[in-house]
Design a protein around this motif. Structure first.
Motif, PDB file in Angstrom:
ATOM      1  N   ALA A  72       0.814  -1.216   0.000  1.00  8.42           N
ATOM      2  CA  ALA A  72       0.000   0.000   0.000  1.00  8.42           C
ATOM      3  C   ALA A  72       0.848   1.267   0.000  1.00  8.42           C
ATOM      4  O   ALA A  72       0.385   2.321  -0.449  1.00  8.42           O
ATOM      5  N   VAL A  73       2.080   1.181   0.492  1.00 12.53           N
ATOM      6  CA  VAL A  73       2.936   2.378   0.589  1.00 12.53           C
ATOM      7  C   VAL A  73       4.222   2.214  -0.220  1.00 12.53           C
ATOM      8  O   VAL A  73       5.193   2.932  -0.005  1.00 12.53           O
ATOM      9  N   ARG A  74       4.217   1.293  -1.171  1.00 13.75           N
ATOM     10  CA  ARG A  74       5.445   0.922  -1.873  1.00 13.75           C
ATOM     11  C   ARG A  74       6.108   2.071  -2.628  1.00 13.75           C
ATOM     12  O   ARG A  74       7.319   2.048  -2.865  1.00 13.75           O
ATOM     13  N   ASP A  75       5.333   3.087  -3.000  1.00 13.49           N
ATOM     14  CA  ASP A  75       5.887   4.157  -3.824  1.00 13.49           C
ATOM     15  C   ASP A  75       6.378   5.357  -3.017  1.00 13.49           C
ATOM     16  O   ASP A  75       6.762   6.370  -3.589  1.00 13.49           O
ATOM     17  N   ARG A  76       6.401   5.228  -1.700  1.00 17.54           N
ATOM     18  CA  ARG A  76       6.843   6.355  -0.882  1.00 17.54           C
ATOM     19  C   ARG A  76       8.358   6.489  -0.818  1.00 17.54           C
ATOM     20  O   ARG A  76       8.879   7.563  -0.521  1.00 17.54           O
ATOM     21  N   SER A  77       9.076   5.397  -1.044  1.00 17.43           N
ATOM     22  CA  SER A  77      10.533   5.457  -0.963  1.00 17.43           C
ATOM     23  C   SER A  77      11.150   4.371  -1.827  1.00 17.43           C
ATOM     24  O   SER A  77      10.490   3.376  -2.164  1.00 17.43           O
ATOM     25  N   ALA A  78      12.417   4.550  -2.170  1.00 18.05           N
ATOM     26  CA  ALA A  78      13.128   3.545  -2.949  1.00 18.05           C
ATOM     27  C   ALA A  78      13.217   2.235  -2.183  1.00 18.05           C
ATOM     28  O   ALA A  78      13.095   1.150  -2.768  1.00 18.05           O
ATOM     29  N   GLU A  79      13.410   2.324  -0.870  1.00 15.50           N
ATOM     30  CA  GLU A  79      13.553   1.126  -0.056  1.00 15.50           C
ATOM     31  C   GLU A  79      12.255   0.333   0.009  1.00 15.50           C
ATOM     32  O   GLU A  79      12.256  -0.895  -0.131  1.00 15.50           O
ATOM     33  N   GLU A  80      11.131   1.025   0.186  1.00 15.96           N
ATOM     34  CA  GLU A  80       9.845   0.331   0.253  1.00 15.96           C
ATOM     35  C   GLU A  80       9.465  -0.263  -1.099  1.00 15.96           C
ATOM     36  O   GLU A  80       8.886  -1.357  -1.166  1.00 15.96           O
ATOM     37  N   HIS A  81       9.807   0.437  -2.170  1.00 11.08           N
ATOM     38  CA  HIS A  81       9.495  -0.060  -3.510  1.00 11.08           C
ATOM     39  C   HIS A  81      10.252  -1.360  -3.794  1.00 11.08           C
ATOM     40  O   HIS A  81       9.664  -2.363  -4.199  1.00 11.08           O
ATOM     41  N   ARG A  82      11.559  -1.352  -3.543  1.00 14.53           N
ATOM     42  CA  ARG A  82      12.345  -2.566  -3.765  1.00 14.53           C
ATOM     43  C   ARG A  82      11.883  -3.698  -2.854  1.00 14.53           C
ATOM     44  O   ARG A  82      11.753  -4.845  -3.309  1.00 14.53           O
ATOM     45  N   ALA A  83      11.624  -3.388  -1.612  1.00 16.80           N
ATOM     46  CA  ALA A  83      11.203  -4.424  -0.665  1.00 16.80           C
ATOM     47  C   ALA A  83       9.888  -5.057  -1.096  1.00 16.80           C
ATOM     48  O   ALA A  83       9.725  -6.286  -1.025  1.00 16.80           O
ATOM     49  N   ALA A  84       8.945  -4.248  -1.546  1.00 17.17           N
ATOM     50  CA  ALA A  84       7.630  -4.771  -1.928  1.00 17.17           C
ATOM     51  C   ALA A  84       7.733  -5.682  -3.144  1.00 17.17           C
ATOM     52  O   ALA A  84       7.220  -6.813  -3.133  1.00 17.17           O
ATOM     53  N   TYR A 163       8.791   8.797  -4.780  1.00 19.87           N
ATOM     54  CA  TYR A 163       9.819   8.389  -3.830  1.00 19.87           C
ATOM     55  C   TYR A 163      10.747   9.540  -3.447  1.00 19.87           C
ATOM     56  O   TYR A 163      11.383   9.505  -2.385  1.00 19.87           O
ATOM     57  N   GLU A 164      10.814  10.568  -4.285  1.00 19.51           N
ATOM     58  CA  GLU A 164      11.660  11.720  -3.973  1.00 19.51           C
ATOM     59  C   GLU A 164      10.992  12.678  -2.994  1.00 19.51           C
ATOM     60  O   GLU A 164      11.655  13.559  -2.430  1.00 19.51           O
ATOM     61  N   HIS A 165       9.686  12.510  -2.782  1.00 21.40           N
ATOM     62  CA  HIS A 165       8.944  13.418  -1.903  1.00 21.40           C
ATOM     63  C   HIS A 165       8.270  12.702  -0.738  1.00 21.40           C
ATOM     64  O   HIS A 165       7.701  13.357   0.139  1.00 21.40           O
ATOM     65  N   GLY A 166       8.288  11.365  -0.744  1.00 24.52           N
ATOM     66  CA  GLY A 166       7.636  10.619   0.332  1.00 24.52           C
ATOM     67  C   GLY A 166       6.128  10.725   0.301  1.00 24.52           C
ATOM     68  O   GLY A 166       5.461  10.510   1.317  1.00 24.52           O
ATOM     69  N   VAL A 167       5.592  11.036  -0.872  1.00 28.50           N
ATOM     70  CA  VAL A 167       4.141  11.202  -1.054  1.00 28.50           C
ATOM     71  C   VAL A 167       3.752  10.487  -2.330  1.00 28.50           C
ATOM     72  O   VAL A 167       4.432  10.618  -3.350  1.00 28.50           O
ATOM     73  N   GLN A 168       2.663   9.740  -2.301  1.00 25.70           N
ATOM     74  CA  GLN A 168       2.245   9.023  -3.505  1.00 25.70           C
ATOM     75  C   GLN A 168       0.824   9.400  -3.888  1.00 25.70           C
ATOM     76  O   GLN A 168       0.005   9.768  -3.050  1.00 25.70           O
ATOM     77  N   LYS A 169       0.584   9.346  -5.195  1.00 20.40           N
ATOM     78  CA  LYS A 169      -0.783   9.577  -5.684  1.00 20.40           C
ATOM     79  C   LYS A 169      -1.719   8.541  -5.068  1.00 20.40           C
ATOM     80  O   LYS A 169      -1.301   7.409  -4.846  1.00 20.40           O
ATOM     81  N   PRO A 170      -2.949   8.933  -4.753  1.00 22.21           N
ATOM     82  CA  PRO A 170      -3.698  10.132  -5.170  1.00 22.21           C
ATOM     83  C   PRO A 170      -3.576  11.342  -4.260  1.00 22.21           C
ATOM     84  O   PRO A 170      -4.384  12.270  -4.379  1.00 22.21           O
ATOM     85  N   ASP A 171      -2.604  11.368  -3.356  1.00 27.30           N
ATOM     86  CA  ASP A 171      -2.422  12.511  -2.466  1.00 27.30           C
ATOM     87  C   ASP A 171      -2.260  13.781  -3.299  1.00 27.30           C
ATOM     88  O   ASP A 171      -1.376  13.864  -4.158  1.00 27.30           O
ATOM     89  N   THR A 172      -3.083  14.774  -3.035  1.00 22.64           N
ATOM     90  CA  THR A 172      -3.052  15.994  -3.846  1.00 22.64           C
ATOM     91  C   THR A 172      -1.740  16.761  -3.704  1.00 22.64           C
ATOM     92  O   THR A 172      -1.404  17.581  -4.565  1.00 22.64           O
ATOM     93  N   ARG A 173      -0.995  16.483  -2.622  1.00 18.26           N
ATOM     94  CA  ARG A 173       0.274  17.203  -2.434  1.00 18.26           C
ATOM     95  C   ARG A 173       1.244  16.942  -3.582  1.00 18.26           C
ATOM     96  O   ARG A 173       2.020  17.826  -3.967  1.00 18.26           O
ATOM     97  N   LEU A 174       1.221  15.727  -4.147  1.00 14.38           N
ATOM     98  CA  LEU A 174       2.142  15.424  -5.245  1.00 14.38           C
ATOM     99  C   LEU A 174       1.761  16.214  -6.501  1.00 14.38           C
ATOM    100  O   LEU A 174       2.632  16.745  -7.194  1.00 14.38           O
ATOM    101  N   PHE A 175       0.478  16.312  -6.774  1.00  9.84           N
ATOM    102  CA  PHE A 175       0.029  17.096  -7.928  1.00  9.84           C
ATOM    103  C   PHE A 175       0.295  18.590  -7.718  1.00  9.84           C
ATOM    104  O   PHE A 175       0.643  19.296  -8.667  1.00  9.84           O
ATOM    105  N   ALA A 176       0.155  19.045  -6.481  1.00  9.54           N
ATOM    106  CA  ALA A 176       0.426  20.453  -6.186  1.00  9.54           C
ATOM    107  C   ALA A 176       1.904  20.773  -6.415  1.00  9.54           C
ATOM    108  O   ALA A 176       2.243  21.839  -6.953  1.00  9.54           O
ATOM    109  N   LEU A 177       2.778  19.853  -6.025  1.00  6.85           N
ATOM    110  CA  LEU A 177       4.209  20.042  -6.270  1.00  6.85           C
ATOM    111  C   LEU A 177       4.487  20.136  -7.768  1.00  6.85           C
ATOM    112  O   LEU A 177       5.309  20.946  -8.212  1.00  6.85           O
TER     113      LEU A 177
END
Length: 232
Positions: A72-84, A163-177
């Motif tokens: 569910a949070v795999r795209d928040r960081s490089a480490e979580e993505h690889r681990a998942a 992964y560079e921001h610790g925020v994943q879609k659909p969180d609006t913060r990523l689109f705002a950035l």
């Protein structure tokens, strides 16, 4: 409303990952690991069902609670993505345990990705109209080399990667950035993606949203061209 900026998703929108079988065969060849043909095909089928290829299909079966939480949070960081994705791959026995890391590494290479037939055409047309272009992706690694290798990096004004921001879609913060990076207000921005859940989050920020089908490259020759008709 005149659209001044367009945000694109990466996987399934501008580019598509190779097939699971191609992915596995490339890694086996690089490792010099020979398997009977039937075993290669069967392993590829099991890896696909496991959802082990990032950019491919999601897991078919319900995941154990701990892996589901990581997924569910795999795209928040490089480490979580690889681990998942490595954990999903490890659910399929392979002749050498090191192949699982090699599979993950392979999917990050430009050779593993193909642009859709109209990707360059649409990006060039938008650039010609003076429209700012951004890429907003849920991902755990730097996709910029993929764009450079395939000759379309010069069309992109900004990359906003989860992964560079610790925020994943659909969180609006990523689109705002992404809108801030382009210097375009959300109400003057169009988000183009293949996921109604993830990419649809841009609508909550006030962006217009357009969806494309996540299909193999050969089956979607002109799925991006309708975007040009949406630019006022």
């Amino acid at each position: 409303m005149a659209i001044k900026g367009v945000l694109f998703d990466f996987s399934g929108t501008l580019f598509r990952i190779e097939s699971t079988e191609s992915w596995l065969r490339a890694v086996l060849a690089e490792a010099g690991a020979a398997l009977p043909e039937a075993e290669v095909v069967r392993a590829a089928e099991r890896l696909e069902a496991a959802g082990a290829l990032a950019g491919g299909v999601p897991p078919e079966d319900p995941l154990p609670a701990d892996l589901a939480a990581l997924w569910a949070v795999r795209d928040r960081s490089a480490e979580e993505h690889r681990a998942a994705y490595t954990a999903l791959s490890l659910r399929v026995p392979l002749p050498d345990p090191g192949l699982h890391d090699a599979l993950y590494d392979r999917h990050m290479t430009p050779a593993a990705w193909r642009p859709y037939p109209d990707t360059a055409e649409v990006l060039a047309a938008l650039r010609g109209r003076g429209v700012a272009i951004g890429v907003v992706s849920n991902i755990g690694w730097d996709l910029r080399p993929v764009f450079r290798e395939h000759g379309v990096d010069h069309y992109v004004d900004a990359y906003v990667l989860s992964y560079e921001h610790g925020v994943q879609k659909p969180d609006t913060r990523l689109f705002a950035l992404a809108c801030d990076a382009l210097g375009v207000a959300p109400e003057d921005t169009l988000m183009v993606g293949d996921s109604r859940h993830a990419d649809g989050g841009a609508a909550d920020l006030g962006c217009a949203v357009h969806f494309v089908d996540h299909r193999p490259v050969a089956e979607r020759p002109d799925g991006l061209r309708p975007v040009l008709g949406l630019i006022g």
